[in-house]
Design an enzyme around this catalytic site. Structure first.
Site, PDB file in Angstrom:
ATOM      1  CB  CYS A 150      -5.774  33.743  15.338  1.00 21.23           C
ATOM      2  SG  CYS A 150      -6.935  32.677  16.187  1.00 21.23           S
ATOM      3  NE  ARG A 157      -6.506  38.728  11.768  1.00 13.29           N
ATOM      4  CZ  ARG A 157      -7.015  38.518  10.578  1.00 13.29           C
ATOM      5  NH1 ARG A 157      -7.209  39.511   9.760  1.00 13.29           N
ATOM      6  NH2 ARG A 157      -7.345  37.307  10.198  1.00 13.29           N
ATOM      7  CD1 TRP A 182     -11.643  36.350  19.613  1.00 10.14           C
ATOM      8  CD2 TRP A 182     -12.325  34.622  18.371  1.00 10.14           C
ATOM      9  NE1 TRP A 182     -13.005  36.313  19.651  1.00 10.14           N
ATOM     10  CE2 TRP A 182     -13.454  35.275  18.906  1.00 10.14           C
ATOM     11  CE3 TRP A 182     -12.526  33.503  17.556  1.00 10.14           C
ATOM     12  CZ2 TRP A 182     -14.757  34.853  18.654  1.00 10.14           C
ATOM     13  CZ3 TRP A 182     -13.815  33.087  17.312  1.00 10.14           C
ATOM     14  CH2 TRP A 182     -14.908  33.759  17.854  1.00 10.14           C
ATOM     15  CG  ASN A 241      -4.704  33.035  11.843  1.00 10.89           C
ATOM     16  OD1 ASN A 241      -4.278  32.866  12.976  1.00 10.89           O
ATOM     17  ND2 ASN A 241      -4.585  34.165  11.175  1.00 10.89           N
ATOM     18  N   GLY A 242      -7.552  29.546  11.725  1.00 10.53           N
ATOM     19  CA  GLY A 242      -8.529  28.690  11.058  1.00 10.53           C
ATOM     20  C   GLY A 242      -8.912  27.522  11.940  1.00 10.53           C
ATOM     21  CD  GLU A 251     -25.038  48.117  12.984  1.00 13.83           C
ATOM     22  OE1 GLU A 251     -25.285  46.924  12.806  1.00 13.83           O
ATOM     23  OE2 GLU A 251     -23.890  48.534  13.223  1.00 13.83           O
ATOM     24  CE  LYS A 256     -21.819  48.278  16.220  1.00 12.02           C
ATOM     25  NZ  LYS A 256     -21.998  47.841  14.890  1.00 12.02           N
ATOM     26  CD  GLU A 298     -20.958  44.334  17.645  1.00 14.80           C
ATOM     27  OE1 GLU A 298     -20.371  43.593  16.866  1.00 14.80           O
ATOM     28  OE2 GLU A 298     -21.202  45.535  17.386  1.00 14.80           O
ATOM     29  CG  HIS A 352     -48.027  40.344  16.664  1.00 17.93           C
ATOM     30  ND1 HIS A 352     -49.277  39.766  16.569  1.00 17.93           N
ATOM     31  CD2 HIS A 352     -48.053  41.413  15.826  1.00 17.93           C
ATOM     32  CE1 HIS A 352     -50.020  40.442  15.703  1.00 17.93           C
ATOM     33  NE2 HIS A 352     -49.290  41.450  15.239  1.00 17.93           N
ATOM     34  CE  LYS A 376     -13.325  46.011  12.238  1.00 19.97           C
ATOM     35  NZ  LYS A 376     -14.656  46.595  12.485  1.00 19.97           N
TER      36      LYS A 376
HETATM   37  C1  G6P Z   1     -17.534  40.456  13.025  1.00 18.62           C
HETATM   38  C2  G6P Z   1     -17.320  41.905  13.389  1.00 18.62           C
HETATM   39  C3  G6P Z   1     -18.525  42.727  12.932  1.00 18.62           C
HETATM   40  C4  G6P Z   1     -18.759  42.532  11.445  1.00 18.62           C
HETATM   41  C5  G6P Z   1     -18.899  41.053  11.074  1.00 18.62           C
HETATM   42  C6  G6P Z   1     -18.869  40.844   9.571  1.00 18.62           C
HETATM   43  O1  G6P Z   1     -18.600  39.938  13.742  1.00 18.62           O
HETATM   44  O2  G6P Z   1     -17.151  42.037  14.775  1.00 18.62           O
HETATM   45  O3  G6P Z   1     -18.280  44.095  13.195  1.00 18.62           O
HETATM   46  O4  G6P Z   1     -19.929  43.209  11.073  1.00 18.62           O
HETATM   47  O5  G6P Z   1     -17.797  40.319  11.617  1.00 18.62           O
HETATM   48  O6  G6P Z   1     -17.608  41.232   9.105  1.00 18.62           O
HETATM   49  P1  G6P Z   1     -17.295  41.730   7.649  1.00 18.62           P
HETATM   50  O7  G6P Z   1     -15.821  42.032   7.671  1.00 18.62           O
HETATM   51  O8  G6P Z   1     -17.631  40.596   6.724  1.00 18.62           O
HETATM   52  O9  G6P Z   1     -18.141  42.924   7.386  1.00 18.62           O
END
Ligand code: G6P
Length: 611
Positions: free
Chosen positions: A2, A27, A76, A101-102, A484, A488, A491, A507, A606
Site C-alpha cells: 500500500c 505499489r 493492496w 501500511n503493514g 525467471e 514473467k 505474472e 522425471h 511492486k
Molecule cells: C514483488 C515484485 C517482484 C520482486 C519481488 C521482490 O513480488 O512484484 O518483481 O521481484 O517483490 O522484490 P525486491 O524489491 O525485494 O526485489
C-alpha cells in the site's frame, strides 16, 4: 504494497494527495481513499473508490472536498476484499482518520476488546482496530493525538507505517513507523508524509527518513520525532526529483520502457566499478575489504525475481570464485534454524530494499555469526541498505513495472562483480579476471543485439495467446533463467508457466507435453548444449511445440520442428543476462495480445512490505 501520503499546509492539499497517490500506484492498486480536515468548518471528510487512483480522482471531481490537512492511501488488500468499506482511511466516529501500511497481527484480540467497549467496526481490515484504539486511549486519559499514539503503539504487534489525524487537532498529523517505511517531506510553511519519497517529488526534495520505532508529530512549521517518548533528531536528506523517470515516454508501458533501458542501466551499473582489467573493489565501500578477506562461503537470501538472480550467482561463485553458495527464499530462511559455517558472507538481493521477508531475514542474520552482511539493492535510501554492513547499488533507476526487468539484469551485473572480487581472493588469476572484464565491457552492446530480436519474438508470441500452460527449460545457470522467464509469463499474462531443469524432464513434466503445450528452451552454445539438445528431441518426439532461444552458432537451423529466436554468440559467463531479454519480451507481447494490465498485473504489488 500500500502507499501513504499526508500533507499539512495553508493551501488546499487535495491536489498534493491525489498526485502523491498516482505516483504510488505502482505499489498497490485495488482501492484508494483520502480524508481531509477543513480548518474553516472543522469537518473531517472522506472519499474512497474501488479500483485505480483515477477512480478516486473522478470521485473528487464529482464531489469536491477541500482541506489544509489530509491523509490518503492506495490499498493492496491483505485483510478483507477490495471494497470501499475496506479502503483506507479508516475512521473512528468522524473524529479520527488513519491510514496504515503493514499488518496488525493481534487485530482479532484488539477488535474483540474494542467491540466490548462499544466500538462499531465498518470494515474487515486489521487496520481499523488501530483507529478505534487511539480513540479509546484519548478518551480514557484526555490526552492529545501524539500522546495517544505513544501509549497505543506498544499494544500493536506486527508491522506498520501509519499516519493519523484528528478533527479537533486540525494543526497536526502523527505518524509511526515499525517494519514499514515512512518519510517526512520537509517544505516551507508546509510539511508532508509518505511511504516513499517518490510520492512527494512535486512538493519537496528534502526528506527525513524515519527509523524503526520512530513516532513523529508533523505540523505546518514543525517536525518533532520521538524514539518512544524521548525527543530525538534525524537528518534531512536532499533527493533530486525523479519525475522524468516516471514518464513512459514513447513506450506504451513502463515494462517495455524498462526492458529497453537495459543497455543503458547495465552501463551505469558497471560505470566506475570496473577498469580495463579489474573490478574496482572500492565500489563496495570502505568496510568491504576487511569483510571480503574473511569470506569462503556465501549465503544469499531474496524473494521473487531477486531470488532468481541469487540462483544464477551460485553458478558464478562456484565457477569463478570456487566458493560454495547457498541460496534461500527469504520467507523460508527467516523461520529456519540456520547453521552458519565460519567465513560465511550474508548477501541480500532486493530491488526495493523494503521487501518485508528480505528485511526480516537480514535482521535475523544480524544475530548470527556471519562475517558481514552485503545488500545488492536498487534504492540507496532503503531500509535494507541502511541496515546492512555494506552495499553495492544497482543503478537501474526507478523501476515502475510490477514485473521486474532492468532491476534483475543490473542485479546480475552487480553479483558478477561480487563473484569476481571473491574469486580474486580464491585463485582467480589476473588474466582470467581481465578476460571477464573484457566480456563485461561488451555487455551493453550484446544486450542491444538481443533487443533487436523484438519483432521476431512478437511474431512468435501470437502462438501463446490462446495457451493455458507453458513449460520453460534450461540447464545449469540457464535453469534459473528459465524460472525467471516462467515467472514473467505468469505474472503478466496469467498463463500458467513452469520451469524445469531440462535434465529433469523425464522425471515428470514430459507427461504434460502434447501439441497444446508450448515448450520454451534457453540454449546458449555452452558445454551443456549437447545434453539440452537430447532433452529437446524428447519433447519433439512427443509432439511438443518447441520454441528455442538459441545461439546462432548452436546448430539448430536444421531442426524443422523448432521455432527459433537467434542470438549472437555470447561469452558464456554473460549468457544468463542476455538470454533473459528475449524471455522478458516474450511475456510482454503475450500479455499485450491477452489484453492484461501489463504494468499493474492483478493481485500483485511492486514492493511487498508485508509478510
Ligand atoms: C514483488 C515484485 C517482484 C520482486 C519481488 C521482490 O513480488 O512484484 O518483481 O521481484 O517483490 O522484490 P525486491 O524489491 O525485494 O526485489
Amino acid at each position: 504494497m500500500c502507499g501513504i501520503v499526508g500533507a499539512i499546509a495553508q493551501r488546499d492539499v487535495i491536489g498534493i494527495l491525489l498526485e502523491g497517490l498516482k505516483r504510488l500506484e505502482y505499489r498497490g492498486y485495488d482501492s484508494a481513499g483520502l480524508a481531509v480536515i477543513d480548518s474553516e468548518s472543522g469537518d473531517l471528510q472522506t472519499l474512497k473508490a474501488v479500483g485505480k487512483v483515477k477512480k478516486l480522482v473522478d470521485k473528487v471531481a464529482a464531489h469536491p472536498v477541500k482541506g489544509q490537512l489530509g491523509i490518503a492511501h492506495t490499498r493492496w488488500a491483505t485483510h478483507g476484499v477490495p471494497s470501499e468499506s475496506n479502503a483506507h482511511p479508516h475512521l473512528s466516529d468522524t473524529e479520527f482518520a488513519l491510514v496504515h501500511n503493514g499488518i496488525i497481527e493481534n487485530h482479532n484480540e484488539l477488535r474483540n476488546e474494542l467491540i466490548g467497549k462499544g466500538y462499531r467496526f465498518a470494515s474487515e481490515t486489521d487496520t481499523e482496530v488501530v483507529v478505534h484504539l487511539l480513540h479509546e486511549v484519548c478518551k480514557q486519559q484526555d490526552i492529545d493525538l501524539l500522546q495517544a499514539v505513544q501509549l497505543a503503539i506498544p499494544r500493536l504487534h506486527g508491522a506498520y507505517g501509519l499516519c493519523v489525524i484528528r478533527a479537533n487537532e486540525p494543526d497536526r498529523m502523527v505518524v509511526a513507523r515499525s517494519g514499514s517505511p515512512l518519510v517526512i517531506g520537509v517544505g516551507i510553511g508546509e510539511n508532508f508524509v509518505a511511504s516513499d519519497p517518490l510520492a512527494l517529488g512535486q512538493v519537496t526534495d528534502r526528506f527525513i527518513y524515519l527509523e524503526e520505532g520512530d513516532i513523529a508529530e508533523v505540523t505546518r512549521d514543525s517536525i518533532r520525532i520521538f524514539a518512544g517518548t524521548e525527543e530525538i533528531k534525524r537528518p534531512i536528506t536532499r533527493i533530486k526529483s525523479e519525475i522524468d523517470e516516471i514518464e513512459k515516454g514513447e513506450f506504451g508501458h513502463f515494462m517495455l520502457k524498462e526492458i529497453y533501458e537495459q543497455p543503458r542501466v547495465i552501463k551505469n551499473t558497471l560505470s566506475g566499478r570496473i577498469s580495463d582489467r579489474h573490478v574496482l573493489e572500492e565500489a563496495f565501500g570502505v568496510k568491504s575489504k576487511a569483510i571480503f578477506d574473511q569470506v569462503d562461503n556465501v549465503q544469499i537470501v531474496a524473494c521473487g525475481t531477486s531470488f532468481h538472480a541469487g540462483l544464477i550467482t551460485k553458478y558464478w561463485l562456484e565457477n569463478i570464485a570456487k566458493m560454495p553458495c547457498q541460496v534461500d527464499i527469504a520467507s523460508d530462511y527467516r523461520y529456519r534454524n540456520i547453521i552458519v559455517r565460519p567465513g560465511t558472507l550474508f548477501v541480500t538481493i532486493s530491488q526495493s530494499g523494503e521487501t518485508a521477508d528480505t528485511l526480516a531475514a537480514l535482521r535475523y542474520a544480524q544475530e548470527l555469526p556471519y562475517v558481514g552482511r552485503l545488500a545488492i539493492c536498487n534504492v540507496a535510501t532503503s531500509s535494507l541498505v541502511r541496515e546492512s554492513d555494506f552495499s553495492l547499488l544497482t543503478m537501474a533507476g526507478r523501476e515502475i513495472g510490477v514485473a521486474s526487468t532492468k532491476a534483475f539484469t543490473t542485479q546480475l551485473v552487480a553479483l558478477l562483480l561480487m563473484s569476481l572480487v571473491l574469486g580474486r581472493r580464491n585463485g582467480l588469476d589476473e588474466e582470467s579476471e581481465a578476460a571477464y572484464i573484457r566480456d563485461l565491457h561488451q555487455l551493453p552492446d550484446i544486450v542491444d543485439k538481443a533487443l533487436a530480436q523484438d519483432q521476431a519474438i512478437q511474431r512468435l508470441s501470437i502462438q501463446f495467446a490462446d495457451k493455458h500452460h507453458a513449460l520453460f527449460l534450461g540447464r545449469g545457470p540457464q535453469y534459473p533463467v528459465a524460472k525467471e522467464g516462467a515467472l514473467k509469463l505468469k505474472e503478466i499474462s496469467y498463463i500458467h508457466a513452469e520451469a524445469y531443469p531440462a535434465g529433469e524432464l523425464k522425471h515428470g513434466p514430459l507427461a504434460l507435453v502434447d501439441d497444446k503445450m508450448p515448450v520454451i528452451a534457453v540454449a546458449p552454445n555452452d558445454e551443456l548444449l549437447g545434453k539440452l539438445k537430447g532433452n529437446l528431441a524428447e519433447v519433439s518426439a512427443r509432439g511438443g511445440k518447441l520454441f528455442v532461444i538459441a545461439d546462432e552458432s548452436a546448430g539448430f537451423d536444421d531442426e524443422v520442428d523448432y521455432q527459433l529466436v537467434r542470438l549472437p554468440p555470447v561469452p558464456e559467463v554473460l549468457a544468463p543476462i542476455v538470454y533473459t531479454i528475449p524471455l522478458q519480451l516474450l511475456s510482454y507481447h503475450v500479455a499485450i495480445l491477452k489484453g492484461t494490465d501489463v504494468d499493474h498485473p492483478r493481485n500483485l504489488a511492486k514492493s511487498v512490505t508485508v509478510e
